[in-house]
Design a protein around this motif. Structure first.
Motif, mmCIF file in Angstrom:
data_model
loop_
_atom_site.group_PDB
_atom_site.id
_atom_site.type_symbol
_atom_site.label_atom_id
_atom_site.label_comp_id
_atom_site.label_asym_id
_atom_site.label_seq_id
_atom_site.Cartn_x
_atom_site.Cartn_y
_atom_site.Cartn_z
ATOM 1 N N THR A 1 10.072 65.609 21.137
ATOM 2 C CA THR A 1 11.164 65.341 19.920
ATOM 3 C C THR A 1 10.680 65.868 18.654
ATOM 4 O O THR A 1 9.386 65.464 18.114
ATOM 5 C CB THR A 1 11.459 63.563 19.980
ATOM 6 N N VAL A 2 11.228 66.624 17.617
ATOM 7 C CA VAL A 2 10.724 67.017 16.851
ATOM 8 C C VAL A 2 10.625 66.240 15.560
ATOM 9 O O VAL A 2 11.634 65.405 15.483
ATOM 10 C CB VAL A 2 11.674 68.239 16.293
ATOM 11 N N ALA A 3 9.532 65.794 14.975
ATOM 12 C CA ALA A 3 9.284 64.668 13.969
ATOM 13 C C ALA A 3 9.663 65.185 12.632
ATOM 14 O O ALA A 3 10.315 64.769 11.871
ATOM 15 C CB ALA A 3 7.946 64.232 13.906
ATOM 16 N N SER A 4 9.329 66.606 12.491
ATOM 17 C CA SER A 4 9.521 67.338 11.120
ATOM 18 C C SER A 4 8.968 68.877 11.466
ATOM 19 O O SER A 4 8.546 69.138 12.422
ATOM 20 C CB SER A 4 8.628 66.925 9.991
ATOM 21 N N SER A 5 9.650 69.769 10.668
ATOM 22 C CA SER A 5 9.187 70.970 10.600
ATOM 23 C C SER A 5 9.290 71.619 9.168
ATOM 24 O O SER A 5 10.191 71.106 8.552
ATOM 25 C CB SER A 5 10.114 71.941 11.631
ATOM 26 N N GLN B 1 6.728 64.192 17.945
ATOM 27 C CA GLN B 1 6.410 62.695 17.897
ATOM 28 C C GLN B 1 5.337 62.541 19.144
ATOM 29 O O GLN B 1 4.744 61.427 18.912
ATOM 30 C CB GLN B 1 7.643 61.813 18.360
ATOM 31 N N SER C 1 14.685 67.641 12.463
ATOM 32 C CA SER C 1 14.205 66.247 12.814
ATOM 33 C C SER C 1 14.941 65.535 13.778
ATOM 34 O O SER C 1 16.238 65.509 13.590
ATOM 35 C CB SER C 1 13.925 65.492 11.364
#
Length: 185
Positions: A66-70, A82, A45
């Motif tokens: 941009t990674v929000a979640s994984s 995002q 994140s």
């Protein structure tokens, strides 16, 4: 032996770390095939990724994501970014790659090499006889396979296995192989 990072991208300052298989759900999440052995760090994140094309090249303008979640999913990850908010936007990413600057990757261990470093290496037999140059890499069910271009001949495929690839000198850009009888003919 090797770090599981594919590549190189057209610009060798970037390495491929994942490929989008398809969209997942209606919120813009993506199913990502991992091309890194450090997914917890690469897809954490807040992590910055760069958009790639379906050919693995850096996308025009090098858009940052941009990674929000994984989270884990069927041997890969489901990744929320995002910048991608719905299914329609996510569908446009099918078969595209994610890249990161190579300087942001963790350094390989003493006996490891990043996949993107293999392309362009000179390939020789143990006695110094030139076999060719690595021009491509393929992730096949049996593992990484090198496409080697011998001078004046069609390319050949060589499995990247310890029984065939006996040494890799990243600084000298030379790989030494001991191919089985008939492989180079």
């Amino acid at each position: 032996m090797s770090k599981d990072v594919a590549g190189p991208a057209a610009d060798s300052e970037y390495a491929i770390v994942g490929r989008v298989r398809n969209a997942h759900g209606v919120r813009g999440e993506l199913v990502v095939e991992l091309l890194t052995d450090a997914p917890d760090a690469i897809f954490a994140s807040g992590r910055r990724l760069f958009a790639g094309t379906v050919d693995g090249d850096l996308a025009r303008g090098a858009p940052q994501l941009t990674v929000a979640s994984s989270r884990p999913f069927k041997g890969g990850l489901i990744v929320a970014l995002q910048e991608i908010r719905d299914r329609d936007a996510a569908d446009l990413w099918r078969d595209r790659y994610f890249l990161v600057p190579t300087r942001e990757l963790p350094p390989p261990a003493e006996d490891e090499v990043y996949h993107h470093e293999l392309v362009g290496m000179r390939v020789e037999r143990a006695g110094g006889e030139l076999v060719g140059e690595v021009v491509g890499l393929y992730e096949l069910p049996l593992g990484l396979t090198l496409e080697v271009a011998p001078p004046g001949r069609p390319t050949i495929l060589i499995p990247y296995r310890p029984e065939f690839v006996t040494a890799v000198d990243v600084k000298a850009r030379v790989m030494t192989i001991e191919p089985p009888e008939g492989l180079l003919e």
